[in-house]
Design a protein around this motif. Structure first.
Motif, mmCIF file in Angstrom:
data_model
loop_
_atom_site.group_PDB
_atom_site.id
_atom_site.type_symbol
_atom_site.label_atom_id
_atom_site.label_comp_id
_atom_site.label_asym_id
_atom_site.label_seq_id
_atom_site.Cartn_x
_atom_site.Cartn_y
_atom_site.Cartn_z
ATOM 1 N N ILE A 154 0.861 -1.173 0.000
ATOM 2 C CA ILE A 154 0.000 0.000 0.000
ATOM 3 C C ILE A 154 0.900 1.225 0.000
ATOM 4 C CG2 ILE A 154 -0.230 0.031 2.503
ATOM 5 C CD1 ILE A 154 -3.084 0.993 2.099
ATOM 6 N N VAL A 212 -7.301 -0.528 6.649
ATOM 7 C CA VAL A 212 -6.034 -1.236 6.444
ATOM 8 C C VAL A 212 -5.932 -2.470 7.339
ATOM 9 C CG1 VAL A 212 -3.524 -1.017 6.564
ATOM 10 C CG2 VAL A 212 -4.888 0.847 5.637
ATOM 11 N N LEU A 249 -7.764 -5.213 5.813
ATOM 12 C CA LEU A 249 -7.042 -5.600 4.601
ATOM 13 C C LEU A 249 -5.879 -6.520 4.945
ATOM 14 C CD1 LEU A 249 -6.682 -5.228 1.510
ATOM 15 C CD2 LEU A 249 -5.133 -3.354 2.068
ATOM 16 N N ILE A 307 -7.940 -2.676 -1.835
ATOM 17 C CA ILE A 307 -8.125 -1.581 -0.885
ATOM 18 C C ILE A 307 -9.260 -0.672 -1.324
ATOM 19 C CG2 ILE A 307 -6.374 -0.119 -1.935
ATOM 20 C CD1 ILE A 307 -6.540 -0.231 1.741
#
Length: 86
Positions: A18, A37, A40, A52
């Motif tokens: 990311i 996050v 994720l 995302i």
């Protein structure tokens, strides 16, 4: 506090790629990066292929991202074919 560097480092350590600019963009869109996050990372560790952008759009729509990821993980373990869109 505007740039979540520690969250970015923990995502990289977990193997989730990311960008730091993605996290800054989340802040600008009034999304709390922790709430997107962390699920994720959990999905990545469970072997799910979730983007995302999907999680962020679900959060912006008012959904509970953590519950959705938990349901996807439970469905995968029970051998139930369940996609994120469903």
């Amino acid at each position: 506090t505007f740039v979540p560097v520690m969250l970015w480092i923990s995502a990289l350590a977990a193997g989730v790629k990311i960008s730091i600019f993605t996290l800054i963009g989340m802040r600008l869109r009034r999304v709390i990066p922790n709430r997107v996050v962390n699920p994720l990372i959990k999905a990545h560790k469970a072997g799910l292929d979730v983007a995302i952008n999907q999680l962020e759009s679900h959060y912006l729509a008012g959904g509970n991202v953590d519950r959705v990821v938990n349901a996807l993980i439970a469905a995968q373990r029970a051998n139930i074919e369940l996609t994120f869109a469903r």
